[in-house]
Design a protein around this motif. Sequence first.
Motif, short mmCIF file in Angstrom:
data_model
loop_
_atom_site.label_atom_id
_atom_site.label_comp_id
_atom_site.label_asym_id
_atom_site.label_seq_id
_atom_site.Cartn_x
_atom_site.Cartn_y
_atom_site.Cartn_z
N UNK A 241 -39.59 22.37 -25.33
CA UNK A 241 -38.56 23.29 -25.83
C UNK A 241 -38.75 23.67 -27.29
N UNK A 242 -39.72 23.03 -27.98
CA UNK A 242 -39.96 23.36 -29.38
C UNK A 242 -40.58 24.75 -29.55
N UNK A 243 -41.20 25.27 -28.50
CA UNK A 243 -41.78 26.61 -28.53
C UNK A 243 -41.37 27.37 -27.27
N UNK A 244 -41.43 28.70 -27.30
CA UNK A 244 -41.09 29.47 -26.10
C UNK A 244 -41.99 29.07 -24.92
N UNK A 245 -41.42 29.14 -23.73
CA UNK A 245 -42.19 28.82 -22.53
C UNK A 245 -43.29 29.85 -22.30
N UNK A 246 -44.42 29.39 -21.80
CA UNK A 246 -45.51 30.31 -21.47
C UNK A 246 -45.21 31.14 -20.23
N UNK A 247 -44.14 30.79 -19.52
CA UNK A 247 -43.74 31.56 -18.34
C UNK A 247 -42.37 32.22 -18.54
N UNK A 248 -42.02 32.47 -19.81
CA UNK A 248 -40.71 33.06 -20.12
C UNK A 248 -40.59 34.49 -19.61
N UNK A 249 -39.40 34.81 -19.09
CA UNK A 249 -39.00 36.18 -18.81
C UNK A 249 -38.00 36.55 -19.90
N UNK A 250 -38.33 37.53 -20.72
CA UNK A 250 -37.60 37.77 -21.96
C UNK A 250 -36.99 39.17 -21.98
N UNK A 251 -35.75 39.24 -22.40
CA UNK A 251 -35.12 40.53 -22.67
C UNK A 251 -35.86 41.18 -23.84
N UNK A 252 -36.41 42.37 -23.61
CA UNK A 252 -37.27 42.99 -24.61
C UNK A 252 -36.55 43.24 -25.93
N UNK A 253 -35.26 43.52 -25.88
CA UNK A 253 -34.52 43.79 -27.12
C UNK A 253 -34.37 42.55 -27.99
N UNK A 254 -34.52 41.37 -27.41
CA UNK A 254 -34.51 40.16 -28.21
C UNK A 254 -35.80 40.02 -29.02
N UNK A 255 -36.87 40.65 -28.53
CA UNK A 255 -38.12 40.67 -29.28
C UNK A 255 -38.02 41.67 -30.41
N UNK A 256 -37.55 42.87 -30.09
CA UNK A 256 -37.32 43.89 -31.12
C UNK A 256 -36.40 44.97 -30.54
N UNK A 257 -35.47 45.49 -31.35
CA UNK A 257 -34.53 46.51 -30.85
C UNK A 257 -35.21 47.78 -30.35
N UNK A 258 -36.44 48.03 -30.77
CA UNK A 258 -37.14 49.24 -30.34
C UNK A 258 -37.62 49.16 -28.90
N UNK A 259 -37.59 47.97 -28.31
CA UNK A 259 -38.10 47.78 -26.95
C UNK A 259 -36.98 47.83 -25.93
N UNK A 260 -37.33 48.04 -24.68
CA UNK A 260 -36.34 48.07 -23.61
C UNK A 260 -36.89 47.39 -22.37
N UNK A 261 -35.99 47.03 -21.47
CA UNK A 261 -36.39 46.38 -20.23
C UNK A 261 -36.58 44.88 -20.38
N UNK A 262 -37.31 44.31 -19.44
CA UNK A 262 -37.59 42.88 -19.40
C UNK A 262 -39.09 42.65 -19.48
N UNK A 263 -39.50 41.68 -20.27
CA UNK A 263 -40.91 41.37 -20.47
C UNK A 263 -41.33 40.21 -19.59
N UNK A 264 -42.49 40.35 -18.98
CA UNK A 264 -43.03 39.31 -18.11
C UNK A 264 -43.92 38.37 -18.89
N UNK A 265 -44.19 37.18 -18.37
CA UNK A 265 -45.16 36.29 -19.02
C UNK A 265 -46.56 36.88 -18.96
N UNK A 266 -47.36 36.62 -19.99
CA UNK A 266 -48.75 37.04 -19.99
C UNK A 266 -49.59 35.87 -19.49
N UNK A 267 -50.50 36.13 -18.55
CA UNK A 267 -51.16 35.05 -17.82
C UNK A 267 -52.06 34.19 -18.70
#
Length: 435
Positions: A241-267
């Motif tokens: 839990x000290x770092x984000x999960x490598x399999x996280x599904x992330x709300x794009x706006x939490x990464x940056x307000x300019x983004x939209x939708x949901x981000x998938x994990x990168x393999x």
Amino acid sequence: MSGESNTETNSNDNQSAAGSHGREFDVVVYGATGFVGEITARYLADHAPIGTKVALAGRNESKLTQVRERLPLRARDWPLIVADSNSPAALDAMVARTQVVCTTVGPYLKYGEALVVAAATAGTDYVDLTGEVPFVRYSIDKAHDTAVASGSRIVHSCGFDSVPSDITTYALYKKVAEDGAGEMTDTTLVVKSMRGGLSGGTIDSMRVIADEAKNSQARRLMLNPQALSGGPGEVPRVSLSDEPSDLSIINAKKVDPSLSGTLAPFFMAAHNTRIVRRSNALLDNAYGSNFHYAETMNVGGVPALSTLAAGAVAVGTGAFMGAMSFGPTRRLLDRVLPKPGDGPSEKSRNSGYFVVETFTRTTTGRRYRSQMRAQGDPGYKATAVMLAESALALALDRDRLPARTGVLTTAAAMGDALIDRLRDAGFTIDATELG
């Protein structure tokens, strides 16, 4: 050849003279008979500065001769070196002749251990394409102190794994520091778009990693988000839990307000994130005392659809690695997945591309984005460019490199010199503040 004076320069007005280091060669391409090895050799034949001393190496002289005959005319007088990965004596002799060994011989856990130790012992710089966390950890434990003592730079993951991750984060750090904007905090890479396939070598590495994961000790190492951040024998004990999960599904706006939708994990997040965190450790935590790093992939900007797609990617990634670990499904996958040495046509390699963007917030509340984009299949053509330019940076730009030695990363070993080389090779790399 150490008495020769070569004064040709590259487009960066590089003043390093090929051969001035007292070695017979500037770069030896080890694994030149492999698919990516030959593409890398071809890139060097087309783009290395005139006067650069290059040799081709592998275990089969006949195949090496055939590769050389397929390369541009300039490469026809490149020497051939026969060296088997199972012969430490042959590897020792090979690395003693060159300033940099550039190896595409993987999986590295199977074939790379003796070479990395040989390079570190000889004071020879080294670049590879590994995406294998246990191999980098082995290298740190077995070769770091030796490399520091000999003045060797051992630089792993110099292809699509993990140059875009490492260099875009480094570019952000430089821009934030230049602006006096505080320290980086939550930082996330987004694979915005890409076209290309996984190489047979990458698939083979996944097979080895799946086998390694059956061992509980190796599994704990690979799950540790700071697995590569410590020195020899020092693996920080941290919680997942000290770092984000490598399999996280992330709300794009939490990464940056300019983004939209949901981000998938990168393999490839499970490897790339640990390389970036090692860079931060090697740079004395310059990115920030509260720096955290994750990797994601864009799957569309429509919230509902992208959420479904992101979930499917997360499930599929886990299922794939599970299938690679299970005998019956592994045998089925082996029938359809690319084999080592296989790869797409030149037309397909040329039509590929990638665009990655990395976002960060600083302790002063400012937002930044860096970007890397390039033409060429990420796993083949673009990777060959990144690997070859990494080798050339170590061989020819030594007056521009940091004084660090040991087991390093592209950011810690080459930083600005590699950025300049990749830009000259047609890559777009920039970092800007967002409004």
